[in-house]
Design a protein around this motif. Structure first.
Motif, short mmCIF file in Angstrom:
data_model
loop_
_atom_site.label_atom_id
_atom_site.label_comp_id
_atom_site.label_asym_id
_atom_site.label_seq_id
_atom_site.Cartn_x
_atom_site.Cartn_y
_atom_site.Cartn_z
N VAL A 32 0.92 -1.23 0.07
CA VAL A 32 -0.06 -0.06 0.00
C VAL A 32 0.80 1.21 -0.07
O VAL A 32 1.81 1.13 0.47
N GLY A 54 -4.46 -4.15 -2.13
CA GLY A 54 -4.42 -3.60 -0.89
C GLY A 54 -5.51 -3.39 0.05
O GLY A 54 -5.16 -2.82 1.21
N SER A 58 -4.66 -2.70 4.25
CA SER A 58 -5.22 -1.69 4.84
C SER A 58 -6.00 -1.58 6.05
O SER A 58 -5.81 -0.91 6.97
N LEU A 235 -8.44 1.42 -5.35
CA LEU A 235 -7.30 0.84 -5.39
C LEU A 235 -6.97 0.02 -6.47
O LEU A 235 -7.65 -0.98 -6.74
N GLY A 238 -2.00 -1.22 -4.62
CA GLY A 238 -1.90 -0.64 -3.58
C GLY A 238 -1.82 0.76 -3.70
O GLY A 238 -1.56 1.56 -2.67
#
Length: 535
Positions: A32, A54, A58, A235, A238
């Motif tokens: 990320v 990601g 997260s 996303l 990342g």
């Protein structure tokens, strides 16, 4: 009763410039980069994107669960005003459940197989100090009811292995809200749920929002996202490629990647798959199948046929008997009554030790030996089909199958536990198809996949069927997916076959009220959101 906060306008969660990397074999892998968002009371922020983008990494940062190999940096990571970057493991343990509830993606792995659902819930209640010991049982029943668990007084005494995927997911939701946390992270919370139960769970999340809970939703189902999210972050590898109000991102996306996700959503008005040419012979016939478990009738005289080159889509609520019927068809368990006729299956080719019927499980991780690498998982299946081969040839076949299901052949060296849920599901599909079976039973095979990879897998499945004439029994709670792959559809409810016939007829002109209810409950982008933000 609504939750009250001293500063209603202050964010309960604040993330600024979050980056996460993992040390693997002496090198750092960036997962990320530069993620920023905040969530206020009564607001929902959704993270969407492909598997490996990601999203879950997260989310795990917000509960301190990324492990010792993670390197986490951020300009700010605040949970209800507390600096989470300075928390040690002991402080994280006191924060989880009380400040942040976490609904994990993989329900079977997340629940202790040696404990009943009631014992699991009572431990969560005890850990958050939200009830006395005398109140724990009543509180556990209340939580199961709140999570729309059918017959909670019975389910509370059952083990995870006795529950369907959807029922296990509801048990996880009940556990996550046991401590009444002001922040709730939901990682693919409706993945295993049929559309009618999904509708109930979404209504529950809408209720939690109205009570002031801040919700972080991770989902590949953009119809679900449109029902709950106030803000959407998209996303890819990342990094955030699009960020804005949900209505804007989902209806007028500006980034090409977001538009590609939207285009990949399976819909009920998609064209049906091409019908097999000529007469399709029956490869397997299930006749008057009944199954009883501890006095409960799971299947009530069900009759189905699997035909060469055709797919039978099997739909129904969690606990309707879909997986039980699938396991009986695959020979993994015996029926209490009824017969399976599969005399027309051809003899296996020379050297092959593979069974003519293969099964793709709903929970891929539980179907793998955790000691094996991905390469060994696939090589074992290929050995059943082709016998012992030189290592170079076996490695070549493994790489070919990983490529077919959209995975980097380099993943052959990794273990399934290190893969995302979607990646593991693709490995499971590759393992089943690599043996070149005559019948494949697929139990929610794309439920953990984002829409773009889901589309790729469904195209792969239909292409393989056209090439080989394999017959398929395909279980899915997603009626758009069922429409995309199925020639015929069977609808189960409480173990009873309610409707059965041509897919177009069943899905466009259903005769049964229950089928019509399932179709009406399908979430789609045109539906109005369930609840506005509480400001």
């Amino acid at each position: 009763m609504s939750l009250l906060f001293n500063t209603p306008s202050a964010p309960l969660l604040r993330v600024r410039n979050l980056s996460v990397a993992f040390e693997e074999r002496g090198r750092m892998r960036q997962a990320v980069s530069g993620l920023s968002f905040e969530v206020q009371p009564g607001q929902c922020v959704a993270l969407v994107g492909e598997s490996g983008s990601g999203k879950s990494v997260s989310a795990r940062c917000l509960v301190g669960l990324n492990g010792p190999n993670a390197r986490i940096t951020a300009d700010a990571l605040e949970i209800d005003g507390q600096n989470a970057l300075r928390l040690g493991e002991r402080q994280w343990r006191s924060l989880r459940g009380r400040k942040v509830g976490y609904i994990l993606q993989d329900a079977l792995v997340s629940l202790d197989p040696l404990r009943t659902i009631g014992q699991e819930l009572q431990e969560a209640i005890r850990a958050t100090g939200s009830a006395t010991r005398e109140q724990e049982h009543a509180r556990a029943l209340e939580l199961l009811t709140r999570a729309h668990m059918p017959d909670p007084a019975t389910r509370i005494h059952e083990y995870p292995s006795q529950l369907s995927g959807g029922l296990r997911q509801r048990a996880l939701i009940a556990t996550a809200i046991a401590g009444n946390p002001p922040i709730l992270i939901a990682d693919e919370p409706t993945t295993a749920l049929d559309v009618s139960v999904q509708k109930e769970i979404l209504a529950l999340f809408g209720e939690l929002k109205r009570q002031g809970i801040a919700l972080i939703l991770i989902s590949h189902d953009l119809g679900v996202v449109s029902q709950l999210a106030d803000q959407v972050l998209v996303l890819r590898q990342g990094q955030v490629v699009e960020n804005g109000p949900a209505d804007q991102v989902l209806r007028q996306p500006t980034h090409a990647y977001t538009r590609s996700l939207m285009a990949a959503i399976p819909r009920l008005d998609d064209p049906a798959p091409a019908t097999a040419t000529g007469h399709a012979p029956v490869l397997l016939r299930a006749v008057h199948i009944r199954q009883r478990f501890a006095g409960r009738e799971a299947l009530r005289g069900v009759d189905i046929e699997l035909r060469h080159g055709r797919t039978l889509g099997l739909v129904g609520e969690s606990g309707s008997g879909k997986t039980t019927l699938a396991r009986i068809v695959a020979g993994l368990q015996s029926a209490t009554e009824g017969q399976i006729h599969a005399d027309t299956l051809r003899a296996p080719p020379p050297r092959s030790r593979a069974r003519p019927i293969q099964f793709v499980h709903q929970d891929p991780l539980s179907a793998f030996d955790p000691r094996y690498t991905v390469g060994r998982v696939l090589a074992e299946a290929l050995w059943l089909r082709f016998g012992r081969e030189p290592a170079a040839r076996s490695d070549e076949r493994v790489a070919q199958w990983l490529h077919k299901v959209g995975l980097d052949p380099a993943l052959a060296a990794r273990r399934p536990l290190t893969l995302s849920g979607g990646q593991r599901q693709r490995v499971a599909i590759a393992r089943a198809l690599a043996t070149e079976p005559q019948i494949v039973v697929l139990d929610e095979p794309v439920s953990a996949l984002d829409v773009s990879v889901q589309k790729q897998i469904l195209e792969l499945i239909t292409a393989l069927q056209r090439e080989t004439g394999v017959a398929m029994l395909f279980i899915s709670h997603d009626l758009g997916v069922i429409r995309q792959v199925s020639h015929d559809v069977a609808v189960l409810r409480h173990g009873e076959l309610r409707e059965y016939g041509d897919a177009r007829q069943v899905l466009e002109h259903p005769r049964d009220d229950y089928t019509r209810q399932l179709i009406a409950a399908v979430p789609h982008l045109g539906m109005a959101p369930l609840a506005a933000s509480a400001q």
